[in-house]
Design a protein around this motif. Structure first.
Motif, PDB file in Angstrom:
ATOM      1  N   ASN A 237       0.735  -0.900   0.253  1.00 51.05           N
ATOM      2  CA  ASN A 237       0.166   0.274   0.026  1.00 51.05           C
ATOM      3  C   ASN A 237       0.922   0.772  -0.128  1.00 51.05           C
ATOM      4  O   ASN A 237       2.355   1.449   0.299  1.00 51.05           O
ATOM      5  N   ASN A 239       0.865   5.040   0.912  1.00 50.64           N
ATOM      6  CA  ASN A 239       0.372   6.076   1.814  1.00 50.64           C
ATOM      7  C   ASN A 239      -1.293   5.767   2.274  1.00 50.64           C
ATOM      8  O   ASN A 239      -2.507   6.712   2.873  1.00 50.64           O
ATOM      9  N   VAL A 241      -3.062   3.491   0.570  1.00 56.62           N
ATOM     10  CA  VAL A 241      -4.319   3.391  -0.374  1.00 56.62           C
ATOM     11  C   VAL A 241      -3.785   1.648  -0.858  1.00 56.62           C
ATOM     12  O   VAL A 241      -2.266   2.147  -1.791  1.00 56.62           O
ATOM     13  N   ASN A 247      -8.968   2.105  -7.845  1.00 58.30           N
ATOM     14  CA  ASN A 247      -7.747   3.773  -6.572  1.00 58.30           C
ATOM     15  C   ASN A 247      -7.048   4.159  -7.728  1.00 58.30           C
ATOM     16  O   ASN A 247      -7.181   5.449  -7.996  1.00 58.30           O
ATOM     17  N   SER A 250      -9.469   6.346 -10.169  1.00 57.17           N
ATOM     18  CA  SER A 250     -10.151   7.448  -9.192  1.00 57.17           C
ATOM     19  C   SER A 250      -9.176   8.359  -8.707  1.00 57.17           C
ATOM     20  O   SER A 250      -9.275   9.535  -8.611  1.00 57.17           O
ATOM     21  N   GLU A 252      -6.481   8.378  -6.117  1.00 59.53           N
ATOM     22  CA  GLU A 252      -6.883   8.093  -5.234  1.00 59.53           C
ATOM     23  C   GLU A 252      -5.659   7.232  -4.470  1.00 59.53           C
ATOM     24  O   GLU A 252      -4.490   7.342  -3.531  1.00 59.53           O
ATOM     25  N   TYR A 253      -5.457   6.457  -5.504  1.00 57.21           N
ATOM     26  CA  TYR A 253      -3.619   5.626  -5.431  1.00 57.21           C
ATOM     27  C   TYR A 253      -2.241   6.603  -5.637  1.00 57.21           C
ATOM     28  O   TYR A 253      -2.443   7.422  -6.689  1.00 57.21           O
ATOM     29  N   PRO A 254      -2.089   7.180  -5.047  1.00 56.46           N
ATOM     30  CA  PRO A 254      -0.615   8.230  -4.781  1.00 56.46           C
ATOM     31  C   PRO A 254       0.159   7.943  -6.557  1.00 56.46           C
ATOM     32  O   PRO A 254       0.476   8.143  -7.163  1.00 56.46           O
TER      33      PRO A 254
END
Length: 297
Positions: A237, A239, A241, A247, A250, A252-254
């Motif tokens: 993961n 951060n 996420v 992800n 979206s 959201e995943y860095p």
């Protein structure tokens, strides 16, 4: 994502120049912007054959080169009176070219900045790119921050115990200099700001070789396309996420980013629109998937 595996199956009218600027984010337009609502990309069926002709000039990101070149080759094979010239100049240069009217389509592997969003500018997301951080399954850590990734890859953190792991030296595995995945990874973790890649990193070619290197060494760390995470390596993961396609889509995943086409609405000829439609068709999205990207559908 992201990174690509294989070339295309048909020859077409594309010409490429994949020289990437050292820092994509430094060549930005000074245009004062009024934000424009962007197109929502949806996969469609392959457009029906039409009598298309003309030349399309595409400049911009080199990270999109492999899926884009495959799309160009297939589209020009289906439409022999169309020529598409693609030059890899970097995302910022491609965006600047579009704003200046120097191309027909700009290719970008990052989101537009507010000052780049001007009236009449349209954008189409034709793929998503996600990069997984891979460690050996025996490694006890499950999550890492982008800040710590930058410190590991720049040599500021050298022992796994500094990030909650075992007391062991970290073996840094990276990609070859021409890799689009490497460029994306280093940009997303801001490695240049941290001092650049550590000199003693193990540099290999291709996602498969990174996977093999990490699978074979308990203390190694590497980065690969999502599809290369299996029972031989463990994806961390980032951060907090999880690295999943959902992800990544979206944002959201860095370690994810969009692949965009941008163009001025008043320059969108039927031939240009047909190519954009093809990129979102099932066939075009197949090339995205074939070369390690994430489909928009």
């Amino acid at each position: 994502m992201i990174a690509a595996l294989s070339g295309c199956s048909k020859q077409g009218g594309a010409t490429t120049d994949t020289t990437e600027p050292a820092n994509e984010t430094t060549n930005e337009s000074d245009v004062t912007a009024t934000p424009e609502a962007t197109d929502t990309a949806e996969s469609t069926e392959t457009p029906a054959a039409e009598d298309l002709s003309g030349t399309i000039t595409i400049t911009g990101s080199t990270s999109v080169e492999k899926p884009l070149t495959a799309m160009i080759d297939e589209f020009t094979a289906l439409n022999p009176d169309v020529t598409i010239n693609y030059t890899g100049t970097g995302s910022s240069a491609g965006i600047s070219d579009t704003l200046a009217g120097a191309n027909d389509i700009g290719a970008s592997s990052r989101s537009l900045k507010p000052e780049e969003e001007v009236d009449g500018l349209k954008e189409v997301t034709f793929a998503h790119d996600g990069i997984a951080v891979a460690v050996n399954p025996a490694n006890p850590i499950t999550d890492i921050s982008t800040e710590d990734l930058a410190k590991i890859y720049s040599g500021q953190i050298t022992n796994w115990k500094e990030v909650g792991g075992n007391d062991a030296d970290i073996i840094v595995v990276s990609r070859e200099g021409a890799s689009g995945t490497r460029s994306a990874f280093e940009e997303l973790i801001k490695l240049e700001d941290a001092g650049g890649l550590v000199e003693d990193a193990t540099v290999v070619e291709g996602n498969g070789n990174v996977q093999t290197a990490v699978a074979g060494n308990e203390n190694a760390i590497g980065y690969v396309s999502f599809s290369f995470i299996d029972q031989t390596v463990k994806g961390l993961n980032v951060n907090g996420v999880e690295g999943t396609e959902e992800n990544a889509k979206s944002g959201e995943y860095p370690l994810s980013r969009p692949f965009l086409f941008i163009y001025m609405e008043d320059k969108a000829t039927p031939t240009i629109q047909a190519f954009l439609d093809f990129a979102l068709s099932d066939e075009g999205q197949g090339f995205v998937e074939e070369h390690g990207g994430i489909r928009v559908d």
